[in-house]
Design a protein around this motif. Sequence first.
Motif, PDB file in Angstrom:
ATOM      1  N   LEU A  26       1.105  -1.043   0.027  1.00 23.60           N
ATOM      2  CA  LEU A  26       0.154  -0.040  -0.067  1.00 23.60           C
ATOM      3  C   LEU A  26       0.909   1.216  -0.019  1.00 23.60           C
ATOM      4  O   LEU A  26       1.528   1.443   1.114  1.00 23.60           O
ATOM      5  CB  LEU A  26      -0.880   0.243   1.169  1.00 23.60           C
ATOM      6  N   LEU A  27       0.813   1.991  -0.951  1.00 23.67           N
ATOM      7  CA  LEU A  27       1.553   3.122  -1.132  1.00 23.67           C
ATOM      8  C   LEU A  27       0.627   4.260  -0.644  1.00 23.67           C
ATOM      9  O   LEU A  27      -0.142   4.761  -1.438  1.00 23.67           O
ATOM     10  CB  LEU A  27       2.129   3.629  -2.513  1.00 23.67           C
ATOM     11  N   LEU A  28       1.042   5.041   0.358  1.00 22.80           N
ATOM     12  CA  LEU A  28       0.011   5.887   1.204  1.00 22.80           C
ATOM     13  C   LEU A  28       0.621   7.312   0.773  1.00 22.80           C
ATOM     14  O   LEU A  28       1.848   8.026   0.970  1.00 22.80           O
ATOM     15  CB  LEU A  28       0.187   5.986   2.692  1.00 22.80           C
ATOM     16  N   VAL A  29      -0.112   8.286   0.160  1.00 19.44           N
ATOM     17  CA  VAL A  29       0.287   9.581  -0.164  1.00 19.44           C
ATOM     18  C   VAL A  29      -0.601  10.522   0.383  1.00 19.44           C
ATOM     19  O   VAL A  29      -1.831  10.812   0.279  1.00 19.44           O
ATOM     20  CB  VAL A  29      -0.124   9.709  -1.822  1.00 19.44           C
ATOM     21  N   HIS A  30      -0.061  11.291   1.404  1.00 18.77           N
ATOM     22  CA  HIS A  30      -0.710  12.346   2.187  1.00 18.77           C
ATOM     23  C   HIS A  30      -1.310  13.620   1.499  1.00 18.77           C
ATOM     24  O   HIS A  30      -0.989  13.791   0.392  1.00 18.77           O
ATOM     25  CB  HIS A  30       0.116  12.705   3.527  1.00 18.77           C
ATOM     26  N   GLY A  31      -2.090  14.565   2.116  1.00 19.25           N
ATOM     27  CA  GLY A  31      -2.342  15.641   1.493  1.00 19.25           C
ATOM     28  C   GLY A  31      -1.743  17.023   1.580  1.00 19.25           C
ATOM     29  O   GLY A  31      -0.674  16.921   2.251  1.00 19.25           O
ATOM     30  N   PHE A  32      -2.407  17.922   1.174  1.00 21.11           N
ATOM     31  CA  PHE A  32      -1.609  19.444   0.922  1.00 21.11           C
ATOM     32  C   PHE A  32      -1.471  20.095   2.173  1.00 21.11           C
ATOM     33  O   PHE A  32      -2.293  20.174   3.245  1.00 21.11           O
ATOM     34  CB  PHE A  32      -2.878  20.219   0.167  1.00 21.11           C
ATOM     35  N   THR A  33       0.005  20.464   2.524  1.00 21.40           N
ATOM     36  CA  THR A  33       0.412  20.761   3.611  1.00 21.40           C
ATOM     37  C   THR A  33       0.474  19.811   5.002  1.00 21.40           C
ATOM     38  O   THR A  33       0.737  19.929   6.075  1.00 21.40           O
ATOM     39  CB  THR A  33      -0.389  21.971   4.385  1.00 21.40           C
ATOM     40  N   GLY A  62       6.162  18.225   5.801  1.00 23.33           N
ATOM     41  CA  GLY A  62       6.784  17.693   7.193  1.00 23.33           C
ATOM     42  C   GLY A  62       8.041  18.373   7.534  1.00 23.33           C
ATOM     43  O   GLY A  62       8.579  17.975   8.510  1.00 23.33           O
ATOM     44  N   THR A  63       8.245  19.671   6.949  1.00 20.90           N
ATOM     45  CA  THR A  63       9.487  20.329   7.489  1.00 20.90           C
ATOM     46  C   THR A  63       8.938  21.636   7.829  1.00 20.90           C
ATOM     47  O   THR A  63       8.916  22.033   9.085  1.00 20.90           O
ATOM     48  CB  THR A  63      10.508  20.281   6.266  1.00 20.90           C
ATOM     49  N   SER A  64       8.590  22.634   6.910  1.00 19.19           N
ATOM     50  CA  SER A  64       8.090  23.934   7.216  1.00 19.19           C
ATOM     51  C   SER A  64       7.678  24.699   6.017  1.00 19.19           C
ATOM     52  O   SER A  64       7.757  24.345   4.922  1.00 19.19           O
ATOM     53  CB  SER A  64       9.446  24.904   7.460  1.00 19.19           C
ATOM     54  N   PRO A  65       6.681  25.547   6.228  1.00 20.28           N
ATOM     55  CA  PRO A  65       5.928  26.048   5.089  1.00 20.28           C
ATOM     56  C   PRO A  65       6.858  26.883   4.210  1.00 20.28           C
ATOM     57  O   PRO A  65       6.751  27.090   3.011  1.00 20.28           O
ATOM     58  CB  PRO A  65       5.301  27.201   5.783  1.00 20.28           C
ATOM     59  N   GLU A  66       8.150  27.404   4.994  1.00 20.65           N
ATOM     60  CA  GLU A  66       9.116  27.920   3.993  1.00 20.65           C
ATOM     61  C   GLU A  66       9.610  27.108   2.881  1.00 20.65           C
ATOM     62  O   GLU A  66       9.734  27.447   1.724  1.00 20.65           O
ATOM     63  CB  GLU A  66      10.027  28.466   4.967  1.00 20.65           C
ATOM     64  N   GLU A  67       9.896  25.853   3.398  1.00 17.66           N
ATOM     65  CA  GLU A  67      10.337  24.691   2.512  1.00 17.66           C
ATOM     66  C   GLU A  67       9.278  24.453   1.385  1.00 17.66           C
ATOM     67  O   GLU A  67       9.773  24.088   0.223  1.00 17.66           O
ATOM     68  CB  GLU A  67      10.882  23.561   3.243  1.00 17.66           C
ATOM     69  N   MET A  68       8.103  24.426   1.711  1.00 10.86           N
ATOM     70  CA  MET A  68       7.039  23.874   0.931  1.00 10.86           C
ATOM     71  C   MET A  68       6.758  25.154  -0.176  1.00 10.86           C
ATOM     72  O   MET A  68       6.406  24.748  -1.223  1.00 10.86           O
ATOM     73  CB  MET A  68       5.621  23.920   1.700  1.00 10.86           C
ATOM     74  N   ARG A  69       7.021  26.207   0.372  1.00  7.05           N
ATOM     75  CA  ARG A  69       6.751  27.298  -0.742  1.00  7.05           C
ATOM     76  C   ARG A  69       7.985  27.191  -1.948  1.00  7.05           C
ATOM     77  O   ARG A  69       7.709  27.618  -3.105  1.00  7.05           O
ATOM     78  CB  ARG A  69       7.100  28.802   0.103  1.00  7.05           C
ATOM     79  N   LYS A  70       9.036  26.430  -1.735  1.00  6.25           N
ATOM     80  CA  LYS A  70      10.062  26.270  -2.825  1.00  6.25           C
ATOM     81  C   LYS A  70       9.691  25.259  -3.962  1.00  6.25           C
ATOM     82  O   LYS A  70      10.360  24.801  -4.768  1.00  6.25           O
ATOM     83  CB  LYS A  70      11.484  26.079  -2.281  1.00  6.25           C
ATOM     84  N   THR A  71       8.537  24.407  -3.618  1.00 11.44           N
ATOM     85  CA  THR A  71       7.982  23.341  -4.458  1.00 11.44           C
ATOM     86  C   THR A  71       6.714  23.689  -5.060  1.00 11.44           C
ATOM     87  O   THR A  71       6.035  24.503  -4.977  1.00 11.44           O
ATOM     88  CB  THR A  71       7.850  22.025  -3.713  1.00 11.44           C
TER      89      THR A  71
END
Length: 273
Positions: A26-33, A62-71
Motif C-alpha cells: 500500500l503506497l500512502l500519499v498524504h494531503g496538501f500541507t 513535514g518540514t516547514s511552510p518555507e520549504e514547501m513554498r519552494k516546491t
Amino acid sequence: MHSNRIFNSPEPFHLAGTGERASTALLLVHGFTGSPSEFRRGAYYWQDLGYSVHAIQLPGHGTSPEEMRKTTWKDWMRHVILSYDRLQQAGYASIFLVGHSMGGLLSLLLAIKRPVSGVISLGTPIYVTTYKAAFARVVHPFVPYVTKKPRRLAQTLDEACAYDRTPVKCVVCLQKLVRIVKRKLPLVAAPMLILQGMKDRTVKPHSAAYIYKRCSSSQKRLHYMSESSHSILLDKEREDVYRRVDQFVQHIVAEKEVQEQPDPISGLIEVMT
C-alpha cells in the motif's frame, strides 16, 4: 506488544508485511500541507493484517511552510512516481495507491502513468468549499502565507502534523493539479474505491461523485462516510475507513489471482498436442 508505535511524526515510514499479504504493498500519499503522520494509525492497522505499507513524505511537507513554498505540484508528482517505481522494482505482486486529499489527485495521475493494482481516493478535491482559493493566483506575489483556522471537530485525532500556515503560491499549484486531474479522469482505468466524508468542510462531497462518474474504471465503488470530516483517516469513523480499504484490496487481489490461474482445459489441449 505495540508500545513502540509512533502516532505523531511527520517522517516517512515503511512497515514490512507478513504472510501471504506481504507481497501486496500500500503506497500512502498524504494531503496538501499534511504529512505521512495522518496515515500512521491506518498503516498500523493494515500492517497488522499482513500488508506491506509505505508512506511517503512529499517534497516541502513535514518540514516547514518555507520549504514547501519552494516546491510545485511537479515536485510532488515526481516523488510519487519515483516511490512507486521503487516498490515495483522491489518485486511486490500488487501495489495499491491510498491517497488522501491532494494525495488522491496525485494517485489518480499516477494510475494513468503506471499499471497500479488499484486506487483508494479519500476526500479527493475536485470542488473546494473556500472562496479564498480563487484569489490565490492574484495575491500570492504579495501574500506569501495564510494562517489556517483551528480544527472545529473535537472527535478528530490531532495526529496529522500539518502546517498551521499555507503557502499561497502552493495553493495555485494545487488548483492547477485539480484542473489537470479533472481533464484526465477518463484515462483512469484502475479499480477504484472512493470514500468521502459528508461533514467535510474543505472538499465539497459531490467531488467524489464527479470522480466516480468520470473515471473509466470497470470496477469502482463510492461510499459516503456520514460522520466524517476532511480528516477522514483520523475522524470517528476511521476504523470503518481502514476496514473498507482492506476489503477492497482483498477483493481486487483475489480477482487477480483467479485471472492468473491457468485454464485447465487449455492446459489439457496443450498436453494433448
